[in-house]
Design an enzyme around this catalytic site. Structure first.
Site, PDB file in Angstrom:
ATOM      1  N   ASP A  80      19.008  28.085  23.061  1.00  0.00           N
ATOM      2  CA  ASP A  80      19.926  28.133  21.823  1.00  0.00           C
ATOM      3  C   ASP A  80      21.068  27.201  22.096  1.00  0.00           C
ATOM      4  O   ASP A  80      21.993  27.291  22.763  1.00  0.00           O
ATOM      5  CB  ASP A  80      20.628  29.492  21.711  1.00  0.00           C
ATOM      6  CG  ASP A  80      21.515  29.710  20.473  1.00  0.00           C
ATOM      7  OD1 ASP A  80      21.887  28.668  20.149  1.00  0.00           O
ATOM      8  OD2 ASP A  80      21.842  30.962  20.320  1.00  0.00           O
ATOM      9  N   LYS A 136      30.849  15.111  23.644  1.00  0.00           N
ATOM     10  CA  LYS A 136      29.666  14.572  22.886  1.00  0.00           C
ATOM     11  C   LYS A 136      28.534  13.927  23.561  1.00  0.00           C
ATOM     12  O   LYS A 136      27.424  14.132  23.383  1.00  0.00           O
ATOM     13  CB  LYS A 136      30.294  13.985  21.552  1.00  0.00           C
ATOM     14  CG  LYS A 136      29.296  14.212  20.504  1.00  0.00           C
ATOM     15  CD  LYS A 136      28.240  12.901  20.607  1.00  0.00           C
ATOM     16  CE  LYS A 136      27.393  12.751  19.234  1.00  0.00           C
ATOM     17  NZ  LYS A 136      26.350  11.859  19.323  1.00  0.00           N
ATOM     18  N   HIS A 155      22.525   0.505  21.631  1.00  0.00           N
ATOM     19  CA  HIS A 155      21.990   1.248  20.469  1.00  0.00           C
ATOM     20  C   HIS A 155      21.261   0.177  19.502  1.00  0.00           C
ATOM     21  O   HIS A 155      20.560   0.548  18.652  1.00  0.00           O
ATOM     22  CB  HIS A 155      23.335   1.519  19.528  1.00  0.00           C
ATOM     23  CG  HIS A 155      23.610   3.060  19.812  1.00  0.00           C
ATOM     24  ND1 HIS A 155      24.845   3.423  20.365  1.00  0.00           N
ATOM     25  CD2 HIS A 155      22.935   4.133  19.762  1.00  0.00           C
ATOM     26  CE1 HIS A 155      24.682   4.549  20.767  1.00  0.00           C
ATOM     27  NE2 HIS A 155      23.574   4.905  20.281  1.00  0.00           N
ATOM     28  N   GLU A 194      18.667  10.770  18.461  1.00  0.00           N
ATOM     29  CA  GLU A 194      19.620   9.681  18.667  1.00  0.00           C
ATOM     30  C   GLU A 194      18.733   8.549  19.574  1.00  0.00           C
ATOM     31  O   GLU A 194      18.409   8.704  20.633  1.00  0.00           O
ATOM     32  CB  GLU A 194      20.700  10.113  19.314  1.00  0.00           C
ATOM     33  CG  GLU A 194      21.858   8.745  19.162  1.00  0.00           C
ATOM     34  CD  GLU A 194      23.346   9.633  19.585  1.00  0.00           C
ATOM     35  OE1 GLU A 194      23.645  10.467  19.399  1.00  0.00           O
ATOM     36  OE2 GLU A 194      24.194   8.714  20.260  1.00  0.00           O
TER      37      GLU A 194
HETATM   38  C1  MEV Z   1      27.472   8.799  20.952  1.00  0.00           C
HETATM   39  O1  MEV Z   1      26.293   9.655  20.718  1.00  0.00           O
HETATM   40  C2  MEV Z   1      28.036   9.324  22.390  1.00  0.00           C
HETATM   41  C3  MEV Z   1      29.529   8.275  22.963  1.00  0.00           C
HETATM   42  O2  MEV Z   1      30.286   8.280  21.822  1.00  0.00           O
HETATM   43  C4  MEV Z   1      29.861   9.173  23.909  1.00  0.00           C
HETATM   44  C5  MEV Z   1      31.275   8.669  24.681  1.00  0.00           C
HETATM   45  O3  MEV Z   1      32.060   7.760  23.921  1.00  0.00           O
HETATM   46  O4  MEV Z   1      31.439   8.767  25.620  1.00  0.00           O
HETATM   47  C6  MEV Z   1      28.834   6.985  23.231  1.00  0.00           C
END
Ligand code: MEV
Length: 421
Positions: free
Chosen positions: A278, A262, A376, A84
């Site tokens: 792992d 995430k 991004h 990513e």
């Molecule tokens: C993207 O990989 C992760 C985010 O969505 C985390 C977040 O929203 O805090 C940017």
């Protein structure tokens, strides 16, 4: 007092060529020429064929390095394997801000893992559970007989807990074997012990053992990381307030908490993969822990200190090892551990949590201010340019033009390539 002399702080690292970056890492982590050659090599096919079944080849991920980290008063550069874009840059940037107030502090508990034994078909569950506890020392001895090396290192089975659970198929006794796995992830040691205990527990209780397996909810092996993020560097106290408003949604709403967590795992998994650990075990443990109070919530928490700076904290289970498993076999995983200079699994866990907190701070900071797409987009535009067929010299021109136009699309990239040729 910072304990190592070489600083992990470096500006414009992203502007360096790959070989310049490798030179920096070589110097920082005292790598040899042989170590350096591993960056550009692939896992040999015989090794891959021994690691898993039905092998065809290897699947590569980009390996980058996050800079600027201070954790527990020590400079670190952190290898990250991820597909990513923006993740590594974001972590480095967050570490740079955290550095102003001394960096991250982190603390990992003892490496205690839980093995579960499920006992069924027992009439008197309370009596049977009591019997198990009455034989605790004997049970721990049988478990420890399975791994003399672990015991010699100061680890081994340490404790026993018994739970009685009601279920649609009747009452069951779940015995938890608590094992100190030292510097290993611990799954093998714990599973071997659980399997060895099964016949004895059946005999003792007149029941039937079904499952005998490690639990990935490693809630006795917890790591906590903390950092203070300077309010001025963030753009003032009002930005700290904006950040806290954004964070609040993750604290109260599982839909946002999943995305928020995430973002934490973006950092954590990258390092877990780079060190051959792992990542599914870490993911499973993290999300189960995030639900421990009955509702899925944020793994991190944020508040303001008395001066208006932002304080971030992260807490999660941390079943990582530095011995055994793929991390011992895979040359890049061994190299990544050398780059970190880690001596114990505890130290690795503390770095992992600090990186997770950095990643989380960076994401929520971006979301609370400029939004996530800006960061991004530049790498994304470069990828689109490459996909459209841009040569090395054309990539920047094509991506810059697309960003200027706010149109990052494959067909537009192809048109721009034609226009500039
Ligand atoms: C993207 O990989 C992760 C985010 O969505 C985390 C977040 O929203 O805090 C940017």
């Amino acid at each position: 007092m910072i304990s190592n002399k070489k600083s992990s702080k470096i500006s414009g690292f992203y502007k360096m060529s790959v070989s310049e970056r490798i030179e920096f890492v070589k110097d920082f982590s005292d790598l040899t020429e042989e170590d350096v050659s591993i960056f550009s090599s692939s896992l040999d096919i015989e090794t891959a064929d021994r690691m898993v079944e039905n092998v065809l080849g290897n699947f590569e991920l980009p390996l980058g390095i996050a800079v600027n980290f201070i954790i527990n008063n020590k400079n670190y550069i952190i290898p990250m394997a991820t597909e990513e874009s923006s993740v590594i840059a974001a972590a480095s940037n967050a570490a740079k801000i955290a550095r102003i107030k001394g960096g991250f502090t982190a603390e990992c508990s003892d490496p205690l893992m839980i093995g579960q034994l499920q006992l069924l078909h027992i009439d008197d569950v309370a009596g049977a559970a009591q019997k198990i506890m009455n034989h605790k020392n004997e049970i721990l001895k049988i478990a420890n007989d399975q791994d003399k090396i672990l015991v010699d290192l100061g680890g081994g089975a340490k404790d026993l807990e018994v739970r009685i659970l009601d279920s649609p198929i009747g009452k069951m006794i779940i015995t938890h074997l608590i094992v100190d796995v030292r510097d290993a992830m611990g799954a093998n040691a714990v599973n071997t012990m659980c399997e060895a205990l099964a016949p004895m527990l059946e005999e003792l209780t007149d029941g039937k053992i079904r499952l005998k397996i490690l639990s990935n909810l490693a809630d006795k092996r917890i790591v906590k990381a903390k950092a203070v993020f300077d309010k001025e560097k963030m753009g003032g106290e009002s930005v700290v307030d904006d950040f806290l408003e954004s964070y609040t949604l993750a604290a109260i709403d599982p839909y946002r908490a999943a995305t928020h967590n995430k973002g934490i795992m973006n950092g954590i998994d990258s390092l877990i993969i780079a060190t051959g650990n792992d990542f599914r075990a870490i993911e499973a443990g993290a999300h189960a822990y995030a639900s421990r109070n009955g509702q899925y919530t944020s793994l991190s928490s944020y508040y303001k200190d008395k001066d208006g700076n932002l304080v971030g904290e992260l807490e999660l289970p941390m079943a990582v090892g530095i011995v055994g498993g793929a991390g011992n076999i895979h040359p890049k995983a061994r190299l990544c551990k050398k780059i970190l200079g880690i001596k114990t699994a505890k130290e690795l866990g503390e770095i992992v949590a600090s990186l997770g907190l950095a990643q989380n701070f960076a994401a929520v900071f971006a979301l609370s201010t400029v939004g996530i797409q800006k960061g991004h987009m530049s790498l994304h535009a470069k990828n689109i340019a490459v996909m459209a067929g841009a040569t090395k010299d054309e990539i920047d021109k094509v991506s810059d033009q697309m960003i200027k136009e706010g149109k990052i699309k494959l067909d537009r990239a192809k048109e721009i390539i034609e226009e500039i040729r």
